[in-house]
Design a protein around this motif. Structure first.
Motif, PDB file in Angstrom:
ATOM      1  N   LEU A  63       0.832  -1.189   0.000  1.00 40.29           N
ATOM      2  CA  LEU A  63       0.000   0.000   0.000  1.00 40.29           C
ATOM      3  C   LEU A  63       0.871   1.245   0.000  1.00 40.29           C
ATOM      4  N   ILE A  64       0.725   2.065  -1.019  1.00 44.67           N
ATOM      5  CA  ILE A  64       1.434   3.335  -1.089  1.00 44.67           C
ATOM      6  C   ILE A  64       0.420   4.423  -0.764  1.00 44.67           C
ATOM      7  N   GLU A  65       0.609   5.066   0.379  1.00 48.72           N
ATOM      8  CA  GLU A  65      -0.351   6.050   0.874  1.00 48.72           C
ATOM      9  C   GLU A  65       0.024   7.461   0.405  1.00 48.72           C
ATOM     10  N   GLU A  66      -0.981   8.222   0.099  1.00 44.36           N
ATOM     11  CA  GLU A  66      -0.751   9.631  -0.227  1.00 44.36           C
ATOM     12  C   GLU A  66      -0.787  10.449   1.058  1.00 44.36           C
ATOM     13  N   THR A  67       0.182  11.317   1.236  1.00 48.34           N
ATOM     14  CA  THR A  67       0.268  12.155   2.426  1.00 48.34           C
ATOM     15  C   THR A  67       0.306  13.625   2.009  1.00 48.34           C
ATOM     16  N   ASP A  68       0.358  14.507   3.002  1.00 42.85           N
ATOM     17  CA  ASP A  68       0.425  15.941   2.721  1.00 42.85           C
ATOM     18  C   ASP A  68       1.692  16.314   1.964  1.00 42.85           C
ATOM     19  N   LYS A  69       2.745  15.501   2.163  1.00 48.82           N
ATOM     20  CA  LYS A  69       4.033  15.829   1.560  1.00 48.82           C
ATOM     21  C   LYS A  69       4.372  14.955   0.357  1.00 48.82           C
ATOM     22  N   GLY A  70       3.475  14.059  -0.018  1.00 49.19           N
ATOM     23  CA  GLY A  70       3.768  13.193  -1.157  1.00 49.19           C
ATOM     24  C   GLY A  70       3.197  11.803  -0.965  1.00 49.19           C
ATOM     25  N   TYR A  71       4.080  10.804  -1.001  1.00 48.29           N
ATOM     26  CA  TYR A  71       3.639   9.415  -0.882  1.00 48.29           C
ATOM     27  C   TYR A  71       4.537   8.664   0.107  1.00 48.29           C
ATOM     28  N   ARG A  72       3.957   7.603   0.678  1.00 53.14           N
ATOM     29  CA  ARG A  72       4.645   6.855   1.733  1.00 53.14           C
ATOM     30  C   ARG A  72       4.304   5.372   1.630  1.00 53.14           C
ATOM     31  N   CYS A  73       5.300   4.516   1.862  1.00 53.90           N
ATOM     32  CA  CYS A  73       5.076   3.070   1.887  1.00 53.90           C
ATOM     33  C   CYS A  73       5.962   2.446   2.953  1.00 53.90           C
ATOM     34  N   ALA A  74       5.397   1.540   3.752  1.00 53.89           N
ATOM     35  CA  ALA A  74       6.138   0.852   4.815  1.00 53.89           C
ATOM     36  C   ALA A  74       6.286  -0.623   4.451  1.00 53.89           C
ATOM     37  N   ILE A  75       7.497  -1.163   4.604  1.00 56.88           N
ATOM     38  CA  ILE A  75       7.799  -2.549   4.257  1.00 56.88           C
ATOM     39  C   ILE A  75       8.288  -3.276   5.493  1.00 56.88           C
ATOM     40  N   ASP A  76       7.753  -4.457   5.737  1.00 58.74           N
ATOM     41  CA  ASP A  76       8.238  -5.295   6.838  1.00 58.74           C
ATOM     42  C   ASP A  76       9.516  -5.992   6.397  1.00 58.74           C
ATOM     43  N   VAL A  77      10.607  -5.739   7.109  1.00 53.81           N
ATOM     44  CA  VAL A  77      11.906  -6.349   6.810  1.00 53.81           C
ATOM     45  C   VAL A  77      12.547  -6.786   8.125  1.00 53.81           C
ATOM     46  N   PRO A  78      12.976  -8.035   8.249  1.00 45.95           N
ATOM     47  CA  PRO A  78      13.646  -8.467   9.477  1.00 45.95           C
ATOM     48  C   PRO A  78      14.886  -7.615   9.762  1.00 45.95           C
ATOM     49  N   SER A  79      15.126  -7.336  11.023  1.00 46.80           N
ATOM     50  CA  SER A  79      16.218  -6.428  11.383  1.00 46.80           C
ATOM     51  C   SER A  79      17.585  -6.943  10.953  1.00 46.80           C
ATOM     52  N   VAL A  80      17.766  -8.267  10.854  1.00 51.70           N
ATOM     53  CA  VAL A  80      19.081  -8.804  10.463  1.00 51.70           C
ATOM     54  C   VAL A  80      19.425  -8.452   9.024  1.00 51.70           C
ATOM     55  N   LEU A  81      18.435  -7.990   8.246  1.00 50.47           N
ATOM     56  CA  LEU A  81      18.691  -7.632   6.854  1.00 50.47           C
ATOM     57  C   LEU A  81      18.851  -6.134   6.637  1.00 50.47           C
ATOM     58  N   TYR A  82      18.712  -5.347   7.689  1.00 50.75           N
ATOM     59  CA  TYR A  82      18.844  -3.896   7.537  1.00 50.75           C
ATOM     60  C   TYR A  82      20.194  -3.516   6.928  1.00 50.75           C
TER      61      TYR A  82
END
Length: 324
Positions: free
Chosen positions: A53-72
């Motif tokens: 889901l790519i959300e529209e915000t006041d400043k543009g667009y935003r998307c959050a992805i679940d990624v395990p911390s060991v892969l950061y």
């Protein structure tokens, strides 16, 4: 790499070709760099991602992805180089939680197409390096019935009595009777969320397993023992061949369906067309290593340092005859 057959990456059911321009060894935590080519504006705008889901915000667009911390670290790269390159190529901002803290990678940008492009690139990186992680869990059919354990102990006793003088044969390389199993497939589950997902998916598989077995136990039998290399005098793994006693392929069908399901949801990588059902009875990775010390005074060998054993006489020893 064969450029006509590039490696494929499965991301939530969608297949991507990975064009590897350059592979660097990834040994130290701060040595991860993005080595892909710089992309043109047109290509960036053409990339789309409909899996998040790519959300529209006041400043543009935003998307959050679940990624395990060991892969950061693979997204950050050496001194932040990979993240900066991704941000520059896609004209986005990539926010990553601190190492060791489970959370979401958040991508923001002025254009929806730019955010979509960045999401796709991050996922390709994540899936590429996920394949390099050692497996943490596996699916199996347990073979810890008391009759199985008794038969295995008899087999072990006979092997040690008759073959203990053969090279590399000693007690520590035998499987623990309580851990006898048929391996179906291995997984790298990198956080609690992925473990819960695997548990839920396994629960979903119960319905087709009941359909195949008609709700009744399968009577199995061991039809012999085999080794996993070409030379019986230099063996690392000795395993029992197990089949359904009535001659049906129901056990194989269940194993193949389980792997197909877990591959389809992105929790397992497909390695073979069919699952090779086998119950390990001896493995040189179990061998005690006097050079390694731990709390119990015994260690395990690494893959590169394992010592093979001579299985020629063992193959003549009778094995477990029946598994229920």
């Amino acid at each position: 790499m064969d450029i006509l057959r590039p490696p494929l990456i499965n991301i939530n059911g969608r297949i991507y070709r990975r064009n590897i321009v350059k592979e660097e060894p990834y040994e130290e935590e701060d040595d991860f760099s993005y080595t892909g080519p710089s992309e043109s504006k047109d290509l960036t705008e053409d990339e789309t991602c409909d899996l998040h889901l790519i959300e529209e915000t006041d400043k543009g667009y935003r998307c959050a992805i679940d990624v395990p911390s060991v892969l950061y670290k693979y997204i950050i790269g050496k001194k932040g180089e990979t993240r900066r390159r991704l941000e520059s190529d896609t004209k986005t901002s990539i926010s990553i939680p601190k190492q060791g803290i489970e959370g979401q990678i958040v991508i923001t940008g002025a254009q929806k197409s730019a955010v979509s492009s960045a999401v796709t690139r991050v996922e390709v990186l994540v899936e590429s390096f996920r394949k390099k992680q050692p497996f943490t869990h596996f699916l199996s059919f347990p073979l810890n019935d008391s009759k199985v354990q008794e038969g295995f102990q008899t087999f072990k006793k006979e092997v040690l009595q008759q073959c203990s003088q053969d090279h590399g044969v000693e007690e520590s390389i035998f499987q623990n009777p309580a851990k006898l199993h048929l391996t179906i497939g291995t997984m790298a589950l990198l956080n609690d969320t992925e473990v819960r997902k695997a548990f839920d998916q396994l629960q979903e598989c119960q319905s087709f397993i009941r359909d195949i077995t008609e709700g009744k136990p399968l009577l199995l039998e061991v039809t012999g023992i085999e080794y996993m290399n070409d030379d019986p005098a230099m063996v690392d793994v000795l395993y029992a061949k197990v089949n359904v006693k009535d001659g049906s392929d129901r056990l194989q069908v269940i194993a193949d369906r389980l792997v197909e399901h877990f591959v389809s949801v992105g929790l397992m990588l497909r390695e073979w067309d069919r699952v090779k059902l086998h119950g390990t009875v001896m493995n040189t990775l179990f061998r005690k290593d006097s050079t390694v010390e731990d709390m119990g005074g015994a260690g395990r060998q690494t893959t590169s340092g394992r010592e093979a054993f001579d299985a020629r006489n063992i193959l003549k020893v009778r094995g477990i005859t029946l598994i229920q």
